[in-house]
Design a protein around this motif. Sequence first.
Motif, short mmCIF file in Angstrom:
data_model
loop_
_atom_site.label_atom_id
_atom_site.label_comp_id
_atom_site.label_asym_id
_atom_site.label_seq_id
_atom_site.Cartn_x
_atom_site.Cartn_y
_atom_site.Cartn_z
N ARG A 108 0.85 -1.20 0.00
CA ARG A 108 0.00 0.00 0.00
C ARG A 108 0.88 1.25 0.00
O ARG A 108 1.29 1.72 1.07
N ASP A 257 -3.93 -3.30 8.48
CA ASP A 257 -5.25 -2.79 8.09
C ASP A 257 -5.49 -1.43 8.73
O ASP A 257 -5.87 -0.47 8.07
N ASP A 261 -5.21 2.68 6.84
CA ASP A 261 -6.27 3.70 6.81
C ASP A 261 -5.73 5.02 7.37
O ASP A 261 -5.99 6.10 6.84
N SER A 288 -7.55 0.75 -1.43
CA SER A 288 -7.55 0.38 -0.01
C SER A 288 -8.85 0.77 0.68
O SER A 288 -9.08 0.38 1.81
MG MG Z 1 -8.93 -1.73 5.74
#
Ligand code: MG
Length: 368
Positions: A108, A257, A261, A288
């Motif tokens: 990411r 995770d 964000d 994402s």
């Molecule tokens: Mg997520």
Amino acid sequence: MSEFNVCLLAGDGIGPEIIAEGVKVLNAVGEKYGTTFKYTEALIGGCAIDATGSPLPEQTLEAAKASDAVLLAAVGGPKWDTTDSTKPRPEQGLLAIRKELGLYTNLRPVQIFNALAGASTLKPEVIDGVDLVIVRELTGGLYFGQRNRYYDEPGAGANGAPGQRAVDTLEYREYEVERIARQAFEAARTRRGRVHSIDKANVLDTSRMWREVVHRIHDQEYPDVELIDMLVDNTAMQLINWPKQFDVVVTENMFGDILSDEAAQITGSLGMLASASLGDGVSLYEPSHGSAPDIAGKGIANPIAQILSVGMMLQYSFGMTEAAADITRAITEVLDEGWRTGDIKDDTTPAEKVVGTVQMGDLIVSHL
Ligand code: MG
Ligand code: IPM
């Protein structure tokens, strides 16, 4: 002339709207570079539950496995929200396809578009020049451990009344940590040579093993890379305090995770964060962010994370590095000209520069 088969999984919410823009961009790239992209569409998530009862129908898995790469948009929505563990949930489709395709590495990248400095809640001097990538372990940990809910256990509730108990298991095997650590160190070698390994080794056994294994792989195979351990709670703070210190951030599934964000907000919007999920076979590319049911069908969703995911597909699955860079350039130019979707506008954005999903896609194509 090369030809690639792309499996399209639009999913739910804004999924169909943003994936259409991804395909538009992919077709434009195909024309420019003399490559043909063929598409197979399949169901995943809530729409798949409605049509077949399963969030990942067998047919979808077959289509994904038969393709050269999978482009996914988003799954989920209030229609399928439930706390009943026995009911199917859209997210199970996403988890299942990651597991079935063996996609243990989730990249990411958090990159700043200078034009968007004003869209972030952080000060310009904090975000200016941020360039980091989160390497999230994607097929282990809490997401895939044993879970259970026990009902009516005598004496478990208050005052000895019947109560409930729920359990999720956080488990990692050594080889799972070894392979994600290698991915992080490899990424660092192509970047600025620094890896932050994130854990909670002051509390968790999985984290203590994680830390040991990451250091062993580092000392034996990547001594040239700088390795820094950081606890996950401190990382949450450091990410908004001084994000420039990070180059590659490697972490287990759940921490990744949450931190991704948070990291997305450095750029101003979750609508800007793309991701690539890689394993030993077919790879999957998805934004994402989620399915944003509140704005679904309104034509206002930001397609940029999806389009950046297309860029990652060109780079990692098709070896089209130049085309991938071209997409980033086109997006940069469109933003530099002042065009914004609703999520990335700020007080200085004139109303006539605020565009919808389709227009944003068109603008990016015109710059290609
Ligand atoms: Mg997520
Ligand atoms: C993500 C999402 C998923 C995750 C959800 C939708 C299951 O939040 O890709 O980050 O938690 O992995």
